[in-house]
Write an enzyme that holds these catalytic residues in place. Structure first.
Site, PDB file in Angstrom:
ATOM      1  N   VAL A 197       0.811  -1.229   0.000  1.00 60.05           N
ATOM      2  CA  VAL A 197       0.000   0.000   0.000  1.00 60.05           C
ATOM      3  C   VAL A 197       0.846   1.281   0.000  1.00 60.05           C
ATOM      4  CG1 VAL A 197      -2.003  -1.105   1.089  1.00 60.05           C
ATOM      5  CG2 VAL A 197      -0.292   0.078   2.521  1.00 60.05           C
ATOM      6  N   ASN A 225      -7.180  -1.683   6.033  1.00 57.11           N
ATOM      7  CA  ASN A 225      -6.819  -2.279   7.328  1.00 57.11           C
ATOM      8  C   ASN A 225      -5.314  -2.333   7.579  1.00 57.11           C
ATOM      9  OD1 ASN A 225      -7.036  -4.383   9.620  1.00 57.11           O
ATOM     10  ND2 ASN A 225      -5.911  -5.488   8.025  1.00 57.11           N
ATOM     11  N   TYR A 265       3.398   5.779  16.175  1.00 59.81           N
ATOM     12  CA  TYR A 265       2.161   5.020  15.926  1.00 59.81           C
ATOM     13  C   TYR A 265       0.951   5.874  16.316  1.00 59.81           C
ATOM     14  CZ  TYR A 265      -1.211   1.156  15.994  1.00 59.81           C
ATOM     15  OH  TYR A 265      -2.305   0.340  15.748  1.00 59.81           O
TER      16      TYR A 265
END
Ligand code: NAP
Length: 248
Positions: free
Chosen positions: A61, A87, A153
């Site tokens: 991706v 996802n 993150y």
């Protein structure tokens, strides 16, 4: 949901795998995507053996051409894309902010943020033209709160929450809904890598008000609901599936 064309990225493990299986049980025509050709073909076969309709398409991706090819191949095969679940995610290299570098930034943001941008770009291109569609991004409770030792993150998942709202506004008039599911701690390979030891995993679990981890099936159930016509006026929303974590 029967025969709807559904793309799931990061479909070969964890939450993506459970989500693909949940859509297969609903009779969807599935395009499962991931980076590992051998694992992808094996999962494709497993879904087909269980009576599902599924095709594996390899895509990283972070690569615009890969994502364009994924979406275009789905359209070439089925003529449309009804649902897309973005996802894919990585925990990156957790650790104190003072240890982070341009490389650890890229290792997290290229997958979690650029990957979501490229996925949304190609999905919206098709869905706004067909004047229908439902996109579900996957963020995290860490996309709505801080966490020491997980700064990149946390920041990348806040970006996924923001991208969801912006994309929802761009798609709304064309009958394209964009929502985000924010899982709490969920029992997958990523959680094992993130926690590192059983002790840390148990401590993390003890911090969840429900005193247990989510199952991948529980996250998949929320994705299937938000993607469905039962959620037809919900767009730009973030649904936490977290055993009460964000209520604290
Ligand atoms: N588990 C949790 O506690 C938790 C909590 C909140 C949110 N989430 C989010 O849930 C999502 C799914 O994670 P998970 O827990 O199910 O972990 P996982 O099993 O590690 O799933 C992540 C998937 O993304 C794939 N992937 C990574 N980088 C990729 C890339 N550049 N291109 C294509 N695929 C790529 C991985 O495939 P490879 O094998 O090729 O790397 C893997 O299949 C992620 O967005 C994660 O951030 C998880």
């Amino acid at each position: 949901m029967s025969e709807q064309v559904v793309i799931v990225t990061g479909a070969l493990t964890g939450i993506g795998r459970a989500t693909s299986e949940a859509f297969a049980r609903k009779g969807a025509r599935l395009i499962i995507s991931g980076r590992d050709e051998v694992k992808g073909k094996a999962f494709e076969k497993e879904l087909q053996t269980n009576g599902g309709e599924a095709v594996f398409i390899r895509a990283d991706v972070r690569n615009d051409d890969d994502v364009k090819n994924l979406i275009d191949q789905a359209v070439a095969k089925y003529g449309r894309v009804d649902i897309a679940v973005n996802n894919v995610g990585t925990e990156g290299k957790p650790g104190p902010l003072t240890d982070q570098t341009a490389e650890t930034y890229a290792a997290t943001f290229d997958t979690n943020v650029l990957g979501t941008v490229l996925s949304l770009k190609h999905e919206l291109r098709i869905m706004t033209a067909q004047k229908s569609g439902s996109i579900i991004n996957i963020s995290s409770t860490y996309g709505r709160q801080g966490a020491p030792g997980a700064s990149l993150y946390v920041a990348s998942k806040h970006a996924v929450e923001g991208l969801t709202k912006a994309a929802a506004l761009e798609g709304a008039a064309a009958n394209v809904r964009v929502n985000v599911v924010a899982p709490g701690a969920t029992d997958t390979g990523m959680l094992d890598r993130f926690t590192g030891t059983d002790e840390v995993k148990q401590w993390l679990t003890s911090q969840v008000p429900a005193k247990r981890l989510a199952t991948t099936q529980e996250i998949a159930n929320a994705v299937v609901f938000l993607a469905s016509d039962e959620a037809s006026f919900i767009t730009g929303a973030s649904l936490a599936v977290d055993g009460g974590k964000l209520a604290q």
